[in-house]
Design an enzyme around this catalytic site. Structure first.
Site, PDB file in Angstrom:
ATOM      1  N   HIS A  92       5.131  63.289 137.036  1.00  0.00           N
ATOM      2  CA  HIS A  92       5.006  64.204 138.172  1.00  0.00           C
ATOM      3  C   HIS A  92       5.700  63.565 139.366  1.00  0.00           C
ATOM      4  O   HIS A  92       5.338  62.479 139.805  1.00  0.00           O
ATOM      5  CB  HIS A  92       3.538  64.478 138.502  1.00  0.00           C
ATOM      6  CG  HIS A  92       3.361  65.414 139.660  1.00  0.00           C
ATOM      7  ND1 HIS A  92       3.250  66.789 139.500  1.00  0.00           N
ATOM      8  CD2 HIS A  92       3.310  65.195 140.997  1.00  0.00           C
ATOM      9  CE1 HIS A  92       3.121  67.360 140.678  1.00  0.00           C
ATOM     10  NE2 HIS A  92       3.155  66.412 141.606  1.00  0.00           N
ATOM     11  N   CYS A  93       6.719  64.223 139.867  1.00  0.00           N
ATOM     12  CA  CYS A  93       7.540  63.666 140.945  1.00  0.00           C
ATOM     13  C   CYS A  93       7.094  64.250 142.286  1.00  0.00           C
ATOM     14  O   CYS A  93       7.240  65.456 142.513  1.00  0.00           O
ATOM     15  CB  CYS A  93       9.014  63.961 140.695  1.00  0.00           C
ATOM     16  SG  CYS A  93      10.102  63.296 141.979  1.00  0.00           S
ATOM     17  N   PRO A  94       6.565  63.424 143.195  1.00  0.00           N
ATOM     18  CA  PRO A  94       6.167  63.961 144.506  1.00  0.00           C
ATOM     19  C   PRO A  94       7.350  64.366 145.368  1.00  0.00           C
ATOM     20  O   PRO A  94       7.207  65.179 146.276  1.00  0.00           O
ATOM     21  CB  PRO A  94       5.399  62.786 145.132  1.00  0.00           C
ATOM     22  CG  PRO A  94       5.951  61.570 144.472  1.00  0.00           C
ATOM     23  CD  PRO A  94       6.291  61.981 143.074  1.00  0.00           C
ATOM     24  N   ASN A  98       6.709  68.598 141.930  1.00  0.00           N
ATOM     25  CA  ASN A  98       6.652  69.320 140.664  1.00  0.00           C
ATOM     26  C   ASN A  98       6.715  68.300 139.523  1.00  0.00           C
ATOM     27  O   ASN A  98       7.029  67.134 139.729  1.00  0.00           O
ATOM     28  CB  ASN A  98       7.810  70.311 140.551  1.00  0.00           C
ATOM     29  CG  ASN A  98       7.506  71.437 139.595  1.00  0.00           C
ATOM     30  OD1 ASN A  98       6.537  71.381 138.836  1.00  0.00           O
ATOM     31  ND2 ASN A  98       8.332  72.469 139.606  1.00  0.00           N
TER      32      ASN A  98
END
Length: 238
Positions: A92-94, A98
């Protein structure tokens, strides 16, 4: 499990995206307004420099998720922040607020690649500005931003170096993960089953991520990705 648009309520992600938007606006609005356009008007740089600145389905081998109680393909993972399972989830990439998974992993790789190119170009521009640009004429020195042009460019260079170091490390780990056919979550949980799973050629793994075997299309974001058919030799390991 399908491709859909959703909004993740995550203050951490909002802050990261806000920082990205700030860096983007700083380099796409402030830098051209106080550096590029004045130097272009006085004939110090060509117009091409300004232009280049702006151009800058398987139902076998499924399993039950113990969190959302839905069936999902193997190698899927439930994201606690997004609240649903993601096929072949990497992380999960902040920074994009997303998840990075099967449907958008190829776009995330392109984002890293082109960000690295544009950041390198911005650093080269800052170097040229420091050593080769002629000073602006006195008629522009009454502007506060023009008087502090060097400091503003130093700030842009600092942001560029910071982003280049970070994005290079991220891009490298992503490439290694694709070559070894393991996701970041699988590496952390040590569940990649390296012994039982056959090693695929790197062309095969990259083709599966980008949805095509045409290598030139790996660099083009304006297209629709189609799931690539997996050879029978690897089919029971998807």
């Amino acid at each position: 499990m399908g491709l859909r648009i959703h909004f993740v309520v995550d203050p951490h992600g909002w802050c990261c995206m806000g920082l990205i938007v700030f860096v983007w606006l700083y380099n796409i609005v402030i830098i051209p307004k106080i550096v590029l356009f004045p130097h272009y008007e006085e004939g110090h740089i060509p117009g091409i420099l300004i232009i280049s600145k702006f151009l800058n389905p398987y139902f076998l081998f499924w399993e039950l998720c113990n969190k959302c109680n839905l069936m999902r393909p193997k190698r899927s993972h439930h994201c606690s922040r997004c609240g649903h399972c993601v096929r072949r989830m990497d992380h999960h990439c902040p920074w994009i607020n997303n998840c990075v998974g099967e449907d958008n992993h190829w776009l995330f790789l392109q984002l890293c690649f082109y960000t690295e190119l544009l950041t390198s170009y911005a650093l080269m521009f800052s170097f040229c500005h420091y050593y080769y640009f002629l000073p602006l004429k006195k008629r522009n020195l009454d502007l506060f931003l023009v008087r502090h042009e060097l400091a503003i460019m130093r700030l842009a260079a600092f942001m560029g170096i910071t982003m280049l170091v970070g994005i290079t490390g991220l891009f490298y780990t992503q490439l290694i993960g694709i070559i070894t056919d393991t996701t970041s979550i699988e590496k952390m949980s040590n569940c990649c089953e390296e012994i039982s799973r056959p090693r695929k050629p790197w062309q095969q793994t990259f083709s599966e991520v980008f949805g095509t075997r045409w290598k030139i299309l790996w660099f083009i974001p304006f297209r629709q990705r189609q799931p690539l058919r997996v050879p029978y030799h690897f089919a029971n390991h998807v």
